[in-house]
Design a protein around this motif. Structure first.
Motif, mmCIF file in Angstrom:
data_model
loop_
_atom_site.group_PDB
_atom_site.id
_atom_site.type_symbol
_atom_site.label_atom_id
_atom_site.label_comp_id
_atom_site.label_asym_id
_atom_site.label_seq_id
_atom_site.Cartn_x
_atom_site.Cartn_y
_atom_site.Cartn_z
ATOM 1 N N HIS A 190 39.240 28.058 104.213
ATOM 2 C CA HIS A 190 38.094 27.143 104.199
ATOM 3 C C HIS A 190 37.163 27.358 105.392
ATOM 4 O O HIS A 190 36.329 26.492 105.686
ATOM 5 C CB HIS A 190 38.592 25.699 104.181
ATOM 6 N N SER A 191 37.280 28.508 106.047
ATOM 7 C CA SER A 191 36.489 28.741 107.265
ATOM 8 C C SER A 191 34.990 28.793 107.019
ATOM 9 O O SER A 191 34.200 28.611 107.951
ATOM 10 C CB SER A 191 36.946 30.048 107.943
ATOM 11 N N HIS A 192 34.573 29.043 105.770
ATOM 12 C CA HIS A 192 33.149 29.103 105.473
ATOM 13 C C HIS A 192 32.564 27.713 105.218
ATOM 14 O O HIS A 192 31.375 27.590 104.939
ATOM 15 C CB HIS A 192 32.893 29.990 104.248
ATOM 16 N N GLU A 193 33.372 26.700 105.331
ATOM 17 C CA GLU A 193 32.907 25.330 105.110
ATOM 18 C C GLU A 193 32.731 24.614 106.444
ATOM 19 O O GLU A 193 33.151 25.111 107.485
ATOM 20 C CB GLU A 193 33.922 24.581 104.238
ATOM 21 N N LYS A 194 32.127 23.448 106.400
ATOM 22 C CA LYS A 194 31.987 22.639 107.606
ATOM 23 C C LYS A 194 33.328 21.970 107.871
ATOM 24 O O LYS A 194 33.794 21.131 107.089
ATOM 25 C CB LYS A 194 30.899 21.588 107.429
#
Length: 300
Positions: A190-194
């Motif tokens: 989920h690193s591409h999310e806030k």
């Protein structure tokens, strides 16, 4: 049984050729037999399919595949559209042992490194940095062959170090608790999310305080520092392997402010995203039409 190769690095390995290959949909590796040289393929994205002496191997994103000399290898299935990988060939400086002992508890032998036929890179971004330096040196008119040889050796050492570190982590005495493994994998996915500490804590039904205690114990850092570290590593990969602008990378990694992303990047990397992106920019790109034959290196 996984094949493991032992290389002697008393002297630098001899660089032969290298590049970055962007495959069209359905591409298959041509039938080849390397004449004394080893080939390493490091997948950036996508998936390619290579058979080595009849053994079929699917090479996925961030996988590293070692192809030895004097064996038949070819593609056995069409590549996934958009697949991209680094490739480079090198000559060892002496005999190479196969199926060497890869016991992680054994003390490493000076001037010798171990590489398996296939493994997954845990710190892909670190490997990419050195690979880009090697490619930059190989394609620069100002670099000597000796510099490229040492960059090549540095790449292989880095890959071997990651393989050994991976083995140590997977051994019983060094294995992370299942809960911590799940936390780390979830943040990576989920690193591409806030992301925030609270969001991660809520996902695993933990308090933010207990979550940070776990990261302090097993990663020697705070939760938010680890989240930002993962994001910046992913951003490094995007800057090196895509044509996205700094603004595009910032937003893809979940940063709402480009300026804040730039400050975070410089804090972790030590240079600005622009400086990082423009460094080591000489990369040989090849395709089906442009892949000229390259003579073997004449130096020892």
């Amino acid at each position: 049984m996984q094949k493991v190769y032992k290389f002697n690095i008393t002297r630098a390995l001899s660089f032969f050729k290298a590049g970055q290959f962007m495959t069209p949909e359905g591409w298959r590796h041509k039938h080849m037999i390397n004449d004394g040289d080893y080939e390493l393929i490091i997948m950036i994205r996508g998936e390619i399919f290579i058979a080595i002496n009849g053994e079929q191997i699917a090479v996925k994103a961030h996988d590293c595949l070692l192809i030895p000399p004097h064996v038949k290898h070819c593609g056995y299935q069409g590549a996934i559209a958009g697949s991209t990988h680094y490739w480079f060939h090198f000559f060892p400086n002496g005999p190479v042992a196969v199926n060497a002992d890869s016991n992680p508890s054994a003390e490493p032998i000076a001037n010798q490194i171990l590489l398996p036929q296939l493994f997954h890179l845990d710190d892909f971004e670190k490997a990419v940095l050195i690979i880009r330096q090697m490619l930059d040196s190989a394609n620069s008119h100002h670099s000597s062959y000796l510099a490229t040889d040492y960059f090549t050796t540095s790449v292989v050492i880095e890959l071997a170090d990651q393989f050994r570190a991976q083995q140590l982590r997977e051994s019983t005495q060094n294995r992370l608790p299942a809960q911590m493994e799940s936390l780390i994998n979830w943040i990576r996915i989920h690193s591409h999310e806030k992301l925030s500490v609270q969001r991660v804590a809520d996902e695993f039904h933990l308090s933010p305080l207990y979550l940070t205690k776990l990261f302090k114990k097993y990663r020697q850092t705070s939760t938010i520092h680890y989240i930002n570290q993962v994001k910046i590593k992913e951003a490094q990969e995007l800057l090196l392997t895509t044509n996205q602008s700094i603004k595009q990378v910032a937003f893809e990694m979940g940063y709402q402010s480009e300026k804040y992303f730039m400050r975070q990047f410089k804090q972790f990397v030590g240079v600005s995203p622009l400086h990082f992106k423009n460094s080591n920019s000489h990369t040989y790109l090849n395709n089906l039409e442009v892949d000229p034959p390259i003579p073997k290196p004449e130096h020892p």
